[in-house]
Design a protein around this motif. Structure first.
Motif, PDB file in Angstrom:
ATOM      1  N   SER A  59      -1.945   1.294  -0.709  1.00  0.00           N
ATOM      2  CA  SER A  59      -1.310   0.087  -0.185  1.00  0.00           C
ATOM      3  C   SER A  59      -0.228   0.455   0.818  1.00  0.00           C
ATOM      4  CB  SER A  59      -0.683  -0.740  -1.319  1.00  0.00           C
ATOM      5  OG  SER A  59      -1.672  -1.188  -2.214  1.00  0.00           O
ATOM      6  N   VAL A  60      -0.173  -0.302   1.921  1.00  0.00           N
ATOM      7  CA  VAL A  60       0.907  -0.182   2.898  1.00  0.00           C
ATOM      8  C   VAL A  60       1.820  -1.385   2.679  1.00  0.00           C
ATOM      9  CG1 VAL A  60       1.489  -0.150   5.354  1.00  0.00           C
ATOM     10  CG2 VAL A  60      -0.544   1.061   4.537  1.00  0.00           C
ATOM     11  N   VAL A 121       7.583   0.941   6.476  1.00  0.00           N
ATOM     12  CA  VAL A 121       6.688   0.697   5.342  1.00  0.00           C
ATOM     13  C   VAL A 121       6.851   1.761   4.272  1.00  0.00           C
ATOM     14  CG1 VAL A 121       5.004  -0.427   6.839  1.00  0.00           C
ATOM     15  CG2 VAL A 121       4.768   2.018   6.340  1.00  0.00           C
ATOM     16  N   ASP A 122       6.387   1.419   3.084  1.00  0.00           N
ATOM     17  CA  ASP A 122       6.232   2.370   1.987  1.00  0.00           C
ATOM     18  C   ASP A 122       4.743   2.497   1.696  1.00  0.00           C
ATOM     19  OD1 ASP A 122       8.972   2.824   1.579  1.00  0.00           O
ATOM     20  OD2 ASP A 122       9.131   0.995   0.372  1.00  0.00           O
ATOM     21  N   LEU A 123       4.334   3.667   1.244  1.00  0.00           N
ATOM     22  CA  LEU A 123       2.937   3.898   0.891  1.00  0.00           C
ATOM     23  C   LEU A 123       2.843   3.989  -0.623  1.00  0.00           C
ATOM     24  CD1 LEU A 123       1.964   6.584   3.577  1.00  0.00           C
ATOM     25  CD2 LEU A 123       1.901   4.091   3.743  1.00  0.00           C
ATOM     26  N   ALA A 124       2.126   3.044  -1.221  1.00  0.00           N
ATOM     27  CA  ALA A 124       1.974   3.024  -2.675  1.00  0.00           C
ATOM     28  C   ALA A 124       0.855   3.959  -3.088  1.00  0.00           C
ATOM     29  CB  ALA A 124       1.685   1.610  -3.152  1.00  0.00           C
ATOM     30  N   VAL A 132      -1.232   9.801  -2.031  1.00  0.00           N
ATOM     31  CA  VAL A 132      -1.648   9.042  -0.864  1.00  0.00           C
ATOM     32  C   VAL A 132      -2.130  10.008   0.199  1.00  0.00           C
ATOM     33  CG1 VAL A 132      -0.858   7.589   1.023  1.00  0.00           C
ATOM     34  CG2 VAL A 132      -0.146   7.092  -1.316  1.00  0.00           C
ATOM     35  N   SER A 133      -3.312   9.772   0.711  1.00  0.00           N
ATOM     36  CA  SER A 133      -3.878  10.663   1.723  1.00  0.00           C
ATOM     37  C   SER A 133      -4.826   9.890   2.607  1.00  0.00           C
ATOM     38  CB  SER A 133      -4.633  11.823   1.071  1.00  0.00           C
ATOM     39  OG  SER A 133      -5.305  12.596   2.025  1.00  0.00           O
ATOM     40  N   ALA A 387      -5.802  -0.201   5.122  1.00  0.00           N
ATOM     41  CA  ALA A 387      -4.794  -0.933   4.352  1.00  0.00           C
ATOM     42  C   ALA A 387      -3.748  -1.562   5.269  1.00  0.00           C
ATOM     43  CB  ALA A 387      -4.125   0.008   3.351  1.00  0.00           C
ATOM     44  N   GLN A 388      -3.359  -0.843   6.326  1.00  0.00           N
ATOM     45  CA  GLN A 388      -2.382  -1.379   7.263  1.00  0.00           C
ATOM     46  C   GLN A 388      -2.929  -2.584   8.018  1.00  0.00           C
ATOM     47  OE1 GLN A 388      -1.715   0.651  11.048  1.00  0.00           O
ATOM     48  NE2 GLN A 388       0.484   0.639  10.641  1.00  0.00           N
TER      49      GLN A 388
END
Length: 403
Positions: A59-60, A121-124, A132-133, A387-388
């Motif tokens: 998730s972004v 943003v944060d990467l969940a 996250v990759s 996701a973005q």
């Protein structure tokens, strides 16, 4: 007869009428293969459909939105993007950490009044708690024999493009999803109010292009709809109905990034002022080419050497990295921003479905083991890019996880 079969039959008849026969042969060297592909039933594929377990997408998540100074709109639209890449560039994403990805996936929003903002943003983490990759397990680029000499920039050998004409073809899916961008590029409809295109069509990496100040999206109107008065002869070529863009979003990875990195983020999303009523094409994470029907990609665009025409092409994927699709689909400036799609197996619908898996960007010289190879390239939609973009379209991560 299904809708796809009716559509294929119509297109076969249309192409056959466009090209003179030569004793059961066709003048255009690519037409035989095109007609063969179009005559295949919609359920037929050259391989068994892939069966992958459900993958949990990252998730972004927006963190903070900061106001920026208004754009100067000083850049000139560059329709013919060319970059160079060596082996370290090809494998660069292997060393990209989460902090770098977070910075690259931040994004700017340009509004119709010229104001703009930056959203961090944060990467969940994914639901299975894996890191996250954006990577997929690709090996080194394939090495083959010498490439044939290019006769014209972005055209490989015989020109394999086809003009889409006819009163109804321009309104038929998937051709109806292609739209014009007022800066000279192409876009693809991905929702009732959103258009995907190439970032370089609206921003040169340092500033927005002059035409982005009053950016518009053009919908083709077939000739038979152009005649509004009784007895008036219809136009020979389609007209364009222009719609204003409400806001534009560009990833930070494209803005002020080095060319060998920024091309990986050469995509932008345009939100229209009003919803449209045409069919649109759904997005998907780009799979390996082995999971595409026929290992082929397709796209339609408005190439500059065929003014006023919508041009379709398809070709096999030649190579792929974590972020780019390397191919030899014939294209000319103006096709930039076209939605690159493939036929992917949909486990829910139990059939092959066309889905946008990338954006046509331009041209790249790839130097591997001292050998230079030239390709036309498209940006691949990795899980994080998907996701973005999905967040840009839906405005929340819930709908994206279910898309």
């Amino acid at each position: 007869m299904t809708w796809d079969e009716r559509m294929m039959t119509k297109l076969v008849v249309h192409i056959s009428a466009m090209v003179p026969n030569r004793r059961l042969g066709l003048a255009h060297p690519c037409c035989n293969s095109l007609l063969f592909l179009l005559l295949l039933p919609s359920s037929v594929s050259v391989r068994e459909p892939p069966h992958h377990p459900h993958a949990h997408l990252p998730s972004v998540i927006p963190h903070a939105t900061l106001p920026l100074s208004p754009s100067h709109f000083s850049a000139k639209a560059q329709l013919d993007l060319t970059t160079h890449c060596n082996e370290s560039c090809y494998h660069k994403r292997e060393d990209t950490d989460k902090e770098q990805l977070t910075e690259q996936l931040a994004f700017e929003t340009l509004y119709a009044d010229g104001s703009r903002t930056l959203t961090t943003v944060d990467l969940a983490e994914s639901e299975n708690d894996s890191p996250v990759s954006a990577e997929l397990p690709f090996g080194p680029p394939k090495v083959t024999g010498p490439r044939r000499k290019r006769l014209k920039r972005q055209i490989y050998g015989s020109d394999g493009r086809f003009n889409i004409r006819g009163d109804h073809f321009l309104l038929d899916y998937p051709f109806s999803t292609a739209v014009r961008i007022s800066t000279g590029c192409t876009g693809v409809l991905v929702s009732r109010q959103h258009v995907l295109t190439a970032a370089h069509c609206v921003h040169d990496g340092k500033d927005y292009v002059k035409g982005a100040r009053k950016l518009r999206v053009g919908f083709l109107i077939p000739p038979f709809l152009n005649s509004t008065r009784s007895g008036q002869a219809p136009a020979k070529k389609p007209l364009v109905r222009w719609v204003r863009v409400k806001r534009t979003r560009v990833p930070k990875g494209w803005i002020q990034g080095p060319p060998e990195v920024s091309m990986d983020f050469d995509y932008a999303l345009l939100e229209l002022r009003w919803p449209h009523k045409r069919p649109f094409m759904r997005l998907a994470v780009a799979p390996s080419s082995d999971d595409l029907a026929g290992k082929r990609i397709h796209f339609s665009g408005f190439d500059s050497d065929r003014p006023g025409e919508l041009v379709y092409r398809f070709c096999p994927v030649e190579d792929e990295s974590n972020d780019l699709i390397y191919q030899h689909c014939d294209a000319r400036p103006g096709a930039s921003g076209s939605g690159v799609y493939g036929r992917l197996w949909d486990n829910t619908l139990d059939r092959w479905e066309r889905k946008v898996i990338g954006v046509f960007s331009g041209h790249q010289w790839l130097e591997i083991n001292g050998e230079n190879r030239d390709y036309n390239v498209a940006v691949r939609f990795t899980p994080l890019k998907f996701a973005q973009i999905c967040y840009w379209v839906h405005g929340n991560k819930v709908d994206c996880s279910q898309d």
